[in-house]
Design a protein around this motif. Structure first.
Motif, PDB file in Angstrom:
ATOM      1  N   ASP A  59      10.859  40.367  29.312  1.00 57.63           N
ATOM      2  CA  ASP A  59       9.788  41.337  29.518  1.00 57.63           C
ATOM      3  C   ASP A  59       8.573  40.954  28.689  1.00 57.63           C
ATOM      4  N   PRO A  60       7.551  40.420  29.275  1.00 58.42           N
ATOM      5  CA  PRO A  60       7.415  40.048  30.667  1.00 58.42           C
ATOM      6  C   PRO A  60       7.970  38.648  30.938  1.00 58.42           C
ATOM      7  N   ALA A  75       0.231  31.134  39.535  1.00 54.78           N
ATOM      8  CA  ALA A  75       1.322  32.100  39.393  1.00 54.78           C
ATOM      9  C   ALA A  75       2.140  32.203  40.668  1.00 54.78           C
ATOM     10  N   LEU A  76       3.474  32.259  40.496  1.00 58.02           N
ATOM     11  CA  LEU A  76       4.389  32.527  41.610  1.00 58.02           C
ATOM     12  C   LEU A  76       4.857  33.971  41.584  1.00 58.02           C
ATOM     13  N   SER A  77       5.262  34.420  40.374  1.00 61.35           N
ATOM     14  CA  SER A  77       5.774  35.787  40.248  1.00 61.35           C
ATOM     15  C   SER A  77       5.526  36.309  38.845  1.00 61.35           C
ATOM     16  N   TYR A  78       5.586  37.631  38.745  1.00 61.56           N
ATOM     17  CA  TYR A  78       5.441  38.317  37.468  1.00 61.56           C
ATOM     18  C   TYR A  78       6.388  39.508  37.480  1.00 61.56           C
ATOM     19  N   GLN A  79       7.094  39.699  36.363  1.00 59.19           N
ATOM     20  CA  GLN A  79       7.909  40.908  36.240  1.00 59.19           C
ATOM     21  C   GLN A  79       7.876  41.409  34.811  1.00 59.19           C
ATOM     22  N   ASP A  80       8.009  42.722  34.699  1.00 62.47           N
ATOM     23  CA  ASP A  80       8.195  43.357  33.400  1.00 62.47           C
ATOM     24  C   ASP A  80       9.181  44.497  33.606  1.00 62.47           C
TER      25      ASP A  80
END
Length: 96
Positions: A59-60, A75-80
């Motif tokens: 995270d993240p 950027a391909l993906s982002y998550q938090d």
């Protein structure tokens, strides 16, 4: 171009993208460690981790695709903890 700048900064962080193979952990007093990991030949992740019940929680976490020939990255993906966003789908990419 922003994609060239992203490539340049990651290249500097890992000491050369082309030769970066595994994982690198960057530390800075007062901040969470930054884990940079090679996922595939052209994909890396940038992640901070914290612990919950002795489990590491990313995270993240961000995945970045590297276009070595063009010296660009995006950027391909982002998550938090609250969301996951797929920014780009490499299977549908345009050849650069």
């Amino acid at each position: 171009m922003i994609y060239e700048e992203i490539y340049k900064r990651i290249d500097e962080l890992v000491g050369g993208i082309e030769n970066f193979q595994n994982e690198l952990v960057l530390t800075s007093k007062g901040f969470m460690d930054l884990h940079i990991e090679r996922l595939t030949e052209d994909t890396i992740s940038l992640t901070h981790y914290y612990k919950v019940n002795e489990d590491l929680v990313p995270d993240p976490d961000m995945e970045v695709i590297i276009h070595s020939k063009q010296k660009i990255a995006e950027a391909l993906s982002y998550q938090d903890a609250y969301r996951y966003d797929r920014v780009y789908y490499p299977d549908n990419k345009v050849d650069l």
